[in-house]
Design a protein around this motif. Sequence first.
Motif, PDB file in Angstrom:
ATOM      1  N   VAL A 291      50.941  22.195  79.017  1.00 22.76           N
ATOM      2  CA  VAL A 291      51.852  22.333  80.149  1.00 22.76           C
ATOM      3  C   VAL A 291      52.763  23.524  79.868  1.00 22.76           C
ATOM      4  CG1 VAL A 291      53.699  21.302  81.501  1.00 22.76           C
ATOM      5  CG2 VAL A 291      51.814  19.870  80.689  1.00 22.76           C
ATOM      6  N   GLY A 292      52.679  24.565  80.693  1.00 22.57           N
ATOM      7  CA  GLY A 292      53.484  25.752  80.457  1.00 22.57           C
ATOM      8  C   GLY A 292      53.104  26.385  79.125  1.00 22.57           C
ATOM      9  N   ASN A 293      54.107  26.734  78.341  1.00 23.07           N
ATOM     10  CA  ASN A 293      53.872  27.357  77.043  1.00 23.07           C
ATOM     11  C   ASN A 293      53.930  26.330  75.914  1.00 23.07           C
ATOM     12  OD1 ASN A 293      53.248  29.795  75.720  1.00 23.07           O
ATOM     13  ND2 ASN A 293      55.335  29.959  74.925  1.00 23.07           N
ATOM     14  N   GLY A 294      53.593  25.088  76.252  1.00 23.23           N
ATOM     15  CA  GLY A 294      53.631  24.032  75.250  1.00 23.23           C
ATOM     16  C   GLY A 294      52.647  22.936  75.570  1.00 23.23           C
ATOM     17  N   ASN A 295      52.881  21.760  74.971  1.00 25.56           N
ATOM     18  CA  ASN A 295      51.977  20.630  75.154  1.00 25.56           C
ATOM     19  C   ASN A 295      52.762  19.324  75.280  1.00 25.56           C
ATOM     20  OD1 ASN A 295      49.013  21.656  74.527  1.00 25.56           O
ATOM     21  ND2 ASN A 295      50.374  22.642  73.056  1.00 25.56           N
ATOM     22  N   VAL A 296      52.322  18.492  76.219  1.00 22.35           N
ATOM     23  CA  VAL A 296      52.802  17.117  76.275  1.00 22.35           C
ATOM     24  C   VAL A 296      51.936  16.303  75.316  1.00 22.35           C
ATOM     25  CG1 VAL A 296      53.063  15.054  77.690  1.00 22.35           C
ATOM     26  CG2 VAL A 296      53.646  17.305  78.631  1.00 22.35           C
ATOM     27  N   LEU A 297      52.569  15.567  74.416  1.00 20.59           N
ATOM     28  CA  LEU A 297      51.870  14.791  73.399  1.00 20.59           C
ATOM     29  C   LEU A 297      52.167  13.311  73.623  1.00 20.59           C
ATOM     30  CD1 LEU A 297      53.007  16.996  70.365  1.00 20.59           C
ATOM     31  CD2 LEU A 297      50.924  17.261  71.738  1.00 20.59           C
ATOM     32  N   VAL A 298      51.123  12.498  73.741  1.00 18.81           N
ATOM     33  CA  VAL A 298      51.308  11.073  73.979  1.00 18.81           C
ATOM     34  C   VAL A 298      50.359  10.284  73.093  1.00 18.81           C
ATOM     35  CG1 VAL A 298      49.718  11.150  75.949  1.00 18.81           C
ATOM     36  CG2 VAL A 298      51.343   9.250  75.725  1.00 18.81           C
ATOM     37  N   SER A 299      50.860   9.191  72.518  1.00 17.49           N
ATOM     38  CA  SER A 299      50.042   8.388  71.600  1.00 17.49           C
ATOM     39  C   SER A 299      50.470   6.924  71.686  1.00 17.49           C
ATOM     40  CB  SER A 299      50.227   8.901  70.165  1.00 17.49           C
ATOM     41  OG  SER A 299      49.566   8.067  69.235  1.00 17.49           O
ATOM     42  N   TYR A 300      49.473   6.037  71.589  1.00 18.36           N
ATOM     43  CA  TYR A 300      49.722   4.588  71.570  1.00 18.36           C
ATOM     44  C   TYR A 300      48.879   3.954  70.472  1.00 18.36           C
ATOM     45  CZ  TYR A 300      49.229  -0.350  72.674  1.00 18.36           C
ATOM     46  OH  TYR A 300      49.174  -1.722  72.583  1.00 18.36           O
ATOM     47  N   ALA A 301      49.490   3.033  69.705  1.00 15.02           N
ATOM     48  CA  ALA A 301      48.773   2.339  68.633  1.00 15.02           C
ATOM     49  C   ALA A 301      49.042   0.840  68.713  1.00 15.02           C
ATOM     50  CB  ALA A 301      49.200   2.871  67.266  1.00 15.02           C
ATOM     51  N   TYR A 302      48.002   0.051  68.422  1.00 21.85           N
ATOM     52  CA  TYR A 302      48.105  -1.415  68.389  1.00 21.85           C
ATOM     53  C   TYR A 302      47.608  -1.901  67.030  1.00 21.85           C
ATOM     54  CZ  TYR A 302      46.989  -6.319  69.154  1.00 21.85           C
ATOM     55  OH  TYR A 302      46.913  -7.690  69.036  1.00 21.85           O
ATOM     56  N   ASP A 303      48.316  -2.900  66.490  1.00 19.42           N
ATOM     57  CA  ASP A 303      47.959  -3.414  65.165  1.00 19.42           C
ATOM     58  C   ASP A 303      48.088  -4.928  65.134  1.00 19.42           C
ATOM     59  OD1 ASP A 303      47.795  -3.843  62.262  1.00 19.42           O
ATOM     60  OD2 ASP A 303      49.980  -3.937  62.317  1.00 19.42           O
ATOM     61  N   LYS A 304      47.184  -5.559  64.366  1.00 16.51           N
ATOM     62  CA  LYS A 304      47.328  -6.966  64.019  1.00 16.51           C
ATOM     63  C   LYS A 304      47.183  -7.103  62.513  1.00 16.51           C
ATOM     64  CE  LYS A 304      45.861 -11.701  64.930  1.00 16.51           C
ATOM     65  NZ  LYS A 304      44.983 -12.602  65.732  1.00 16.51           N
ATOM     66  N   THR A 305      48.184  -7.691  61.891  1.00 18.63           N
ATOM     67  CA  THR A 305      48.182  -7.913  60.445  1.00 18.63           C
ATOM     68  C   THR A 305      48.281  -9.407  60.182  1.00 18.63           C
ATOM     69  OG1 THR A 305      49.243  -5.786  59.989  1.00 18.63           O
ATOM     70  CG2 THR A 305      49.396  -7.469  58.279  1.00 18.63           C
ATOM     71  N   LYS A 306      47.457  -9.915  59.263  1.00 22.85           N
ATOM     72  CA  LYS A 306      47.470 -11.349  59.013  1.00 22.85           C
ATOM     73  C   LYS A 306      47.076 -11.665  57.577  1.00 22.85           C
ATOM     74  CE  LYS A 306      42.668 -12.097  60.532  1.00 22.85           C
ATOM     75  NZ  LYS A 306      41.789 -12.867  61.444  1.00 22.85           N
ATOM     76  N   ASN A 307      47.540 -12.846  57.119  1.00 24.67           N
ATOM     77  CA  ASN A 307      47.015 -13.468  55.899  1.00 24.67           C
ATOM     78  C   ASN A 307      46.604 -14.894  56.270  1.00 24.67           C
ATOM     79  OD1 ASN A 307      49.434 -14.973  55.941  1.00 24.67           O
ATOM     80  ND2 ASN A 307      50.446 -13.568  54.521  1.00 24.67           N
ATOM     81  N   SER A 308      46.426 -15.759  55.299  1.00 18.04           N
ATOM     82  CA  SER A 308      45.901 -17.097  55.600  1.00 18.04           C
ATOM     83  C   SER A 308      46.923 -18.031  56.230  1.00 18.04           C
ATOM     84  CB  SER A 308      45.353 -17.740  54.318  1.00 18.04           C
ATOM     85  OG  SER A 308      46.386 -17.886  53.361  1.00 18.04           O
ATOM     86  N   VAL A 309      48.206 -17.644  56.264  1.00 13.15           N
ATOM     87  CA  VAL A 309      49.232 -18.552  56.787  1.00 13.15           C
ATOM     88  C   VAL A 309      49.963 -18.028  58.024  1.00 13.15           C
ATOM     89  CG1 VAL A 309      49.598 -19.635  54.540  1.00 13.15           C
ATOM     90  CG2 VAL A 309      50.981 -17.651  55.186  1.00 13.15           C
ATOM     91  N   ALA A 310      49.946 -16.722  58.267  1.00 16.30           N
ATOM     92  CA  ALA A 310      50.703 -16.179  59.398  1.00 16.30           C
ATOM     93  C   ALA A 310      50.133 -14.824  59.800  1.00 16.30           C
ATOM     94  CB  ALA A 310      52.186 -16.053  59.047  1.00 16.30           C
ATOM     95  N   ASP A 311      50.668 -14.276  60.904  1.00 15.61           N
ATOM     96  CA  ASP A 311      50.250 -12.946  61.354  1.00 15.61           C
ATOM     97  C   ASP A 311      51.338 -12.344  62.221  1.00 15.61           C
ATOM     98  OD1 ASP A 311      49.852 -13.527  64.270  1.00 15.61           O
ATOM     99  OD2 ASP A 311      48.268 -14.833  63.527  1.00 15.61           O
ATOM    100  N   PHE A 312      51.191 -11.057  62.537  1.00 17.09           N
ATOM    101  CA  PHE A 312      52.036 -10.430  63.550  1.00 17.09           C
ATOM    102  C   PHE A 312      51.247  -9.338  64.260  1.00 17.09           C
ATOM    103  CE2 PHE A 312      53.263  -7.704  59.842  1.00 17.09           C
ATOM    104  CZ  PHE A 312      52.960  -6.455  60.364  1.00 17.09           C
ATOM    105  N   LYS A 313      51.714  -9.015  65.474  1.00 21.77           N
ATOM    106  CA  LYS A 313      51.130  -7.938  66.263  1.00 21.77           C
ATOM    107  C   LYS A 313      52.166  -6.829  66.425  1.00 21.77           C
ATOM    108  CE  LYS A 313      48.172 -11.155  68.794  1.00 21.77           C
ATOM    109  NZ  LYS A 313      47.833 -11.738  70.119  1.00 21.77           N
TER     110      LYS A 313
END
Length: 357
Positions: A291-313
Motif C-alpha cells: 500500500v503506497g510506499n509500504g506494506n500492511v502486515l496482518v497475522s493471526y495465530a491459534y494455539d492449544k497447549t495441554k497436559n494430562s490434567v488441563a489445557d488452555f487455548k
Amino acid sequence: MQHNFKPVVKLAVMAAALICGNAMAQSSVTLYGMVDAYVGATKAGGADRAYGVNSGGMQTSYFGIKGTEDLGTGLKAIFDLNGFLRPDTGKQGRFDGDALFTRNAFVGLQSATLGTVKLGRNTTPYFISTILFNPLVDSYVFSPAIFHTYFSASNGRVYDPGIIGDSGWSNSLVYSTPIFGGLSANAIYSFGEQAGSVGKNKWGGNVLYFNGNFGATVAFQQVKFNSTPGDVTAPTALAGFDKQNAVQVGVSYDFKVVKLFAQGQYIKSDVNNATGDLKHTNGQVGASIPVGNGNVLVSYAYDKTKNSVADFKRNTAGLAYDYNLSKRTDVYAAYFYDKLSDQSHGDSFGVGMRHRF
C-alpha cells in the motif's frame, strides 16, 4: 655524485599500492547494524498497561562486525560478531545479563560448491524458518508467530515454556548446503560441554525452498537436558523435564498484490511428573499487502497447549503498517492482541522508526 632515486621511489609506491589493492580485494570487514525504537504501550494478560519509549518494535536492534577473506579455489574464511542492544536505555543485550554477542559470534569457512561451516554461537535454523514465513518476521512485540514459539504462557493450571534454548545456540556447529535449484538445508549441533556426559545437548535443522513467488520450509529441533534447564523460568511446573522436540512447516506465495503466509507447529516437552508430557499445537496465517510506499502486515495465530490434567487455548493477532522512507529507513504503526482462555486479554501498540546501517 648525486643519484636520482625518484623513478625507483615511484615504482616502489606503485607496487605497494598494487599489493594493498589486491589485499583489499581479497578481504573485507564491515561494520553493520539496525536501530529500532518506538513510543507506545504494552499490557500483558491480567496486568496493568505500561507506557513509554521502548526498543525493538518491529525488530530487535543489533550491531556487529563481519568479514571475509578469499583463500582461493572458491574458499573463503568468514566471521561475524553480532550483538543485541536497547536504544531506549543504551544498554547492550535484549535484557540485563545478556552477553555481548548473543545474536551471532562465529568463525567459519564458506565454499560455493561445498557449503558453509560455522563454529561458535549461531542463529538456529528453526528460528530462521519461523521468521521467514510470517509477515511480522522477528518482532518480539507485535508478531503472533514469535509469541507462540518463543514466549512462555500460563493460565495458572498449565505452564508452556515455548521453545527452549533461545533463537541462538552457544557452543554450536552449523553446516549449510549450497543452494541447488532453490533448495537448501541447514543443520546445527550444540555441545553440552558437561564433563563426563553428552546428554545435555541440542540439535536440529531446516530445509528451505524458494522458486519464483513460492517458498516453503520444514524445520525440526531437539533440546535435551540432564536436569531442568536454566532457561525454563518455572522449574516447579516442569520438574522432571527431560527433552523437547519441535517441528514446524511453513509456506508463502507472492501474488504481487498480496503475499500470503502460513505456518503449522507442534512442540512436545517430555516431563516426568504427575501432569505428564506437555503438548503444544499452533498455526499461523498472515499477509503482506503493498500500500503506497509500504506494506500492511496482518497475522493471526491459534494455539492449544495441554497436559494430562488441563489445557488452555490462545488467540493472537498482529496488525501493522510499515512505510519506507528510503531503502534503509522505515517508520511503522502497529497493534498486537493476545488472549489466553480464562484470562483477560493483553495488547500492545506503538509508533516507531527503524534504521539500518
